[in-house]
Each structure stands twice: as C-alpha cells, then as structure tokens.
Design a protein around this motif. Structure first.
Motif, PDB file in Angstrom:
ATOM      1  N   UNK A 217      -5.847 -27.996 -52.854  1.00  0.00           N
ATOM      2  CA  UNK A 217      -4.446 -27.665 -52.197  1.00  0.00           C
ATOM      3  C   UNK A 217      -4.921 -27.088 -50.513  1.00  0.00           C
ATOM      4  N   UNK A 218      -3.930 -27.485 -49.927  1.00  0.00           N
ATOM      5  CA  UNK A 218      -4.023 -27.042 -48.397  1.00  0.00           C
ATOM      6  C   UNK A 218      -3.416 -25.539 -48.159  1.00  0.00           C
ATOM      7  N   UNK A 219      -2.690 -25.028 -49.133  1.00  0.00           N
ATOM      8  CA  UNK A 219      -2.372 -23.620 -49.179  1.00  0.00           C
ATOM      9  C   UNK A 219      -1.574 -23.387 -48.081  1.00  0.00           C
ATOM     10  N   UNK A 220      -0.829 -22.239 -48.066  1.00  0.00           N
ATOM     11  CA  UNK A 220       0.348 -22.041 -47.122  1.00  0.00           C
ATOM     12  C   UNK A 220      -0.307 -21.922 -45.752  1.00  0.00           C
ATOM     13  N   UNK A 221       0.397 -22.151 -44.726  1.00  0.00           N
ATOM     14  CA  UNK A 221      -0.351 -22.256 -43.353  1.00  0.00           C
ATOM     15  C   UNK A 221       0.067 -20.668 -42.502  1.00  0.00           C
ATOM     16  N   UNK A 222      -0.759 -19.777 -42.580  1.00  0.00           N
ATOM     17  CA  UNK A 222      -0.603 -18.488 -42.088  1.00  0.00           C
ATOM     18  C   UNK A 222      -1.107 -18.221 -40.891  1.00  0.00           C
ATOM     19  N   UNK A 223      -1.241 -19.215 -40.001  1.00  0.00           N
ATOM     20  CA  UNK A 223      -1.918 -18.835 -38.732  1.00  0.00           C
ATOM     21  C   UNK A 223      -0.617 -18.644 -37.640  1.00  0.00           C
ATOM     22  N   UNK A 224       0.552 -18.774 -37.834  1.00  0.00           N
ATOM     23  CA  UNK A 224       1.439 -18.287 -37.236  1.00  0.00           C
ATOM     24  C   UNK A 224       1.909 -16.765 -37.100  1.00  0.00           C
ATOM     25  N   UNK A 225       1.057 -16.267 -38.011  1.00  0.00           N
ATOM     26  CA  UNK A 225       1.215 -14.721 -38.347  1.00  0.00           C
ATOM     27  C   UNK A 225      -0.137 -14.095 -37.786  1.00  0.00           C
ATOM     28  N   UNK A 226       0.158 -12.939 -36.912  1.00  0.00           N
ATOM     29  CA  UNK A 226      -0.994 -12.549 -36.111  1.00  0.00           C
ATOM     30  C   UNK A 226      -1.793 -11.952 -36.884  1.00  0.00           C
ATOM     31  N   UNK A 227      -1.462 -11.217 -38.153  1.00  0.00           N
ATOM     32  CA  UNK A 227      -2.246 -10.630 -39.020  1.00  0.00           C
ATOM     33  C   UNK A 227      -3.221 -11.575 -39.558  1.00  0.00           C
ATOM     34  N   UNK A 228      -2.852 -12.680 -39.717  1.00  0.00           N
ATOM     35  CA  UNK A 228      -3.894 -13.697 -40.488  1.00  0.00           C
ATOM     36  C   UNK A 228      -4.458 -14.695 -39.175  1.00  0.00           C
ATOM     37  N   UNK A 229      -4.121 -14.580 -38.361  1.00  0.00           N
ATOM     38  CA  UNK A 229      -4.852 -15.548 -37.186  1.00  0.00           C
ATOM     39  C   UNK A 229      -6.094 -15.227 -36.714  1.00  0.00           C
TER      40      UNK A 229
END
Length: 219
Positions: free
Chosen positions: A188-200
């Motif tokens: 699974x590619x999983x949700x893309x969280x790179x747009x959230x600064x906490x997870x970037x």
C-alpha cells in the motif's frame, strides 16, 4: 444439526484455562470470533478484527510498528501489556514485550480468535497484564474432506492508496503426514502526509542544528 454444532463451537474457548471449556462457564471475561464471522464481516487483517471488538482502542502509526492496540482503561505505548499468542505460543518480543500486531497475518488461516479481557497472569505470566489475544490457526482437516488429500484457500482484494493484498493457504495430507502452508502479500502507498509540516521531513533542518551546535561548542 449443523446449526447446533456451530452454536456449540461458538461457545468453546481454550485460552482461559488452557483446556476446552464452555465460554459461559470459563472463569474470565472472554470473546470468540469464528472464521464464519471473519468471512461475513469482510475482515482483511488482524487489526480489522480487533477494531470491531468492544473494549479495544487502536492507534495507527504508519511507522515501523503499524499499530498500538490496548484495552480501554489502560493505555500502553506499544502493545506491551497484551499477550499475543498463536496456537498458544507467545508472539511478543522477548526483550521489549511488544506485540507487533500488523497486517502480516493471513486471515485465510485463522480458525478463530479468542480474546481474554483483564489480567491473565495466573496462566500466562506478567506479560498478560491487561489481556490475552490467542489466534487459533486451521488444521489440514479444515481444508480437506474425506476424498481429497490437497486443498487450497485464497483471498484477494484492492483498496484506496493503491492497496492490494493476496492471502493463500494450502494443505496436504497423506496417511499420518500432513502440513499447512500459508502466506500473505500486502502492499500500500499509504496516505501522503508530506503536505503537513508535522510529518514533512527536511534533511537540512538537522544539518542546520548540527552546525549551530558545533558553533556553540567552539564558542
């Protein structure tokens, strides 16, 4: 007759006293999820089974440890207070006591899941502090009938985030020799969280910190 047998089997539990007994007479609060329920409700992994059981809270990490499972009322950090068993054999990590409950277990090979609520230290030791999850797997006879010596059961599916999985179990029996082979493929590619600064993740942030620390030490 078939319905009566199914009702009797639904009330049998072996994880409380390590002997087969009626769940209504067992000296503990317990629950049994049968393979029929797994198929009817469309569970695809062990996490989904536990999500549907009363009294459990689950936090999804999307990290090295996929999920944290704990029984409501006693939160733990990494599922270290619940004892995870497969056919009565402890699966928790020997050093950290973590139970790595993820999507790696094929549901096609699960016969039933027995859950004990509350401390079970008397039978299983201190690791069973808040409860026990015992996954009972299928025997070769569960895949075969009287006329066949080989049987197979497969399950597959797709979902969001380009998720796909395949479960497959095969059994063979010849005389006194028998075996079950089971496996699972999941991606699974999983949700893309790179747009959230906490997870970037920014590698330069660490370099700037290290450079500032070096200047401070030299000064």
């Amino acid at each position: 007759l078939k319905n009566e047998i199914r009702l009797i089997m639904a009330n049998i539990v072996s994880s409380v006293s390590k002997l087969n007994e009626d769940i209504r007479l067992a000296p503990a609060t317990a629950m049994v999820i049968l393979q029929e329920e797994i198929l009817q409700r469309g569970y695809t992994d062990l996490i989904e089974i536990l999500k549907d059981i009363p009294g459990f809270d689950i936090t999804i990490y999307y990290g090295q440890l996929y999920a944290n499972v704990y029984q409501r009322g006693f939160r733990s950090n990494n599922t270290q207070q619940i004892l995870l068993l497969f056919d009565g054999v402890e699966d928790n990590d020997l050093w950290t006591n973590f139970a790595d409950i993820s999507q790696q277990y094929p549901v096609t090979n699960i016969k039933r899941v027995e859950v004990i609520y509350g401390p079970a230290s008397t039978m299983y030791g201190p690791n069973a502090f808040s409860g026990v999850i015992n996954v009972i797997t299928k025997d070769p006879s569960d895949y075969l009938n009287n006329t066949k010596s080989f049987g197979i059961h497969a399950n597959t599916g797709i979902g969001s985030y380009n998720s796909k999985y395949i479960d497959a179990s095969a059994a063979y029996k010849k005389g006194d020799f028998s075996f079950v082979f089971t496996g699972r493929f999941y991606k699974s590619d999983r949700p893309n969280l790179s747009s959230q600064t906490l997870w970037d993740y920014d590698p330069n942030a660490f370099n700037d910190y290290a450079y500032s620390a070096a200047l401070k030490v030299r000064g």
